[in-house]
Write a protein that holds these residues in place. Structure first.
Motif, short mmCIF file in Angstrom:
data_model
loop_
_atom_site.label_atom_id
_atom_site.label_comp_id
_atom_site.label_asym_id
_atom_site.label_seq_id
_atom_site.Cartn_x
_atom_site.Cartn_y
_atom_site.Cartn_z
N ARG A 1 10.97 2.36 3.56
CA ARG A 1 10.08 2.43 4.72
C ARG A 1 9.35 3.76 4.75
NH1 ARG A 1 9.33 4.73 9.10
NH2 ARG A 1 11.24 5.94 9.09
N GLN A 2 10.10 4.85 4.49
CA GLN A 2 9.49 6.18 4.49
C GLN A 2 8.47 6.33 3.36
OE1 GLN A 2 12.32 9.40 4.74
NE2 GLN A 2 13.40 8.45 6.45
N ALA A 3 8.75 5.74 2.21
CA ALA A 3 7.79 5.79 1.10
C ALA A 3 6.50 5.06 1.47
CB ALA A 3 8.40 5.20 -0.17
N ARG A 4 6.63 3.90 2.10
CA ARG A 4 5.43 3.16 2.53
C ARG A 4 4.65 3.96 3.56
NH1 ARG A 4 9.16 -1.07 2.29
NH2 ARG A 4 9.50 -1.00 4.54
N ALA A 5 5.37 4.61 4.47
CA ALA A 5 4.69 5.43 5.49
C ALA A 5 3.96 6.60 4.84
CB ALA A 5 5.71 5.94 6.52
N TRP A 6 4.56 7.22 3.84
CA TRP A 6 3.92 8.33 3.12
C TRP A 6 2.64 7.84 2.46
CZ3 TRP A 6 3.97 13.49 2.43
CH2 TRP A 6 3.32 14.00 1.32
N ILE A 7 2.71 6.69 1.81
CA ILE A 7 1.53 6.14 1.14
C ILE A 7 0.42 5.86 2.17
CG2 ILE A 7 0.63 4.12 -0.09
CD1 ILE A 7 3.43 3.99 -1.49
N ALA A 8 0.78 5.25 3.28
CA ALA A 8 -0.21 4.94 4.32
C ALA A 8 -0.84 6.21 4.87
CB ALA A 8 0.43 4.13 5.44
N THR A 9 -0.04 7.23 5.08
CA THR A 9 -0.55 8.49 5.63
C THR A 9 -1.47 9.19 4.64
OG1 THR A 9 1.42 8.78 6.98
CG2 THR A 9 0.12 10.75 6.54
N THR A 10 -1.06 9.28 3.38
CA THR A 10 -1.89 10.00 2.41
C THR A 10 -3.15 9.23 2.06
OG1 THR A 10 -0.57 9.14 0.56
CG2 THR A 10 0.02 11.31 1.42
N GLN A 11 -3.09 7.90 2.09
CA GLN A 11 -4.30 7.10 1.82
C GLN A 11 -5.29 7.22 2.96
OE1 GLN A 11 -2.94 3.13 0.87
NE2 GLN A 11 -2.63 3.66 -1.28
N SER A 12 -4.79 7.29 4.19
CA SER A 12 -5.71 7.40 5.32
C SER A 12 -6.38 8.77 5.36
CB SER A 12 -4.99 7.11 6.64
OG SER A 12 -4.05 8.12 6.95
N ARG A 13 -5.68 9.80 4.89
CA ARG A 13 -6.28 11.14 4.81
C ARG A 13 -7.36 11.20 3.74
NH1 ARG A 13 -0.85 14.73 4.75
NH2 ARG A 13 -0.17 14.24 6.85
N ALA A 14 -7.14 10.45 2.66
CA ALA A 14 -8.09 10.48 1.54
C ALA A 14 -9.35 9.68 1.86
CB ALA A 14 -7.43 9.91 0.28
N ALA A 15 -9.24 8.75 2.79
CA ALA A 15 -10.40 7.88 3.10
C ALA A 15 -11.44 8.58 3.95
CB ALA A 15 -9.92 6.65 3.84
#
Length: 98
Positions: free
Chosen positions: A84-98
């Motif tokens: 769950r934490q890995a998915r949250a990290w991916i979602a957070t870093t992808q939203s910053r990159a967008a």
């Protein structure tokens, strides 16, 4: 000679920055730090699994192997939390990159 607290903090921050940019090697380093308690962090298998998982997703075969190894020491609930934490990290870093 060990790493001073200030240097350990800088090392961890630089690895986090690199991990946020998608570096599988940085994720692997963070997983190692949390699995062994190096770099000024406490041992935390959930965090270690999370970072090994992210390294594996980035193509690291060593990340895959270490993720499987540490999972043997964890409960199913702990593994689910790490995922769950890995998915949250991916979602957070992808939203910053967008």
């Amino acid at each position: 000679m060990g790493i001073s607290g200030k240097n350990a903090q800088f090392l961890m921050e630089s690895r986090l920055t690199s991990a946020a940019r998608g570096s599988a090697d940085a994720c692997l380093d963070l997983g190692m730090a949390y699995s062994c308690g190096t770099g000024g962090v406490a041992i935390d298998f959930i965090e270690a699994h999370k970072w090994f998982n992210l390294a594996a997703l980035g193509g690291s075969e060593q990340g895959q192997a270490l993720r499987a190894e540490i999972a043997e020491e964890m409960t199913a609930r702990e593994i689910a939390e790490a995922q769950r934490q890995a998915r949250a990290w991916i979602a957070t870093t992808q939203s910053r990159a967008a």
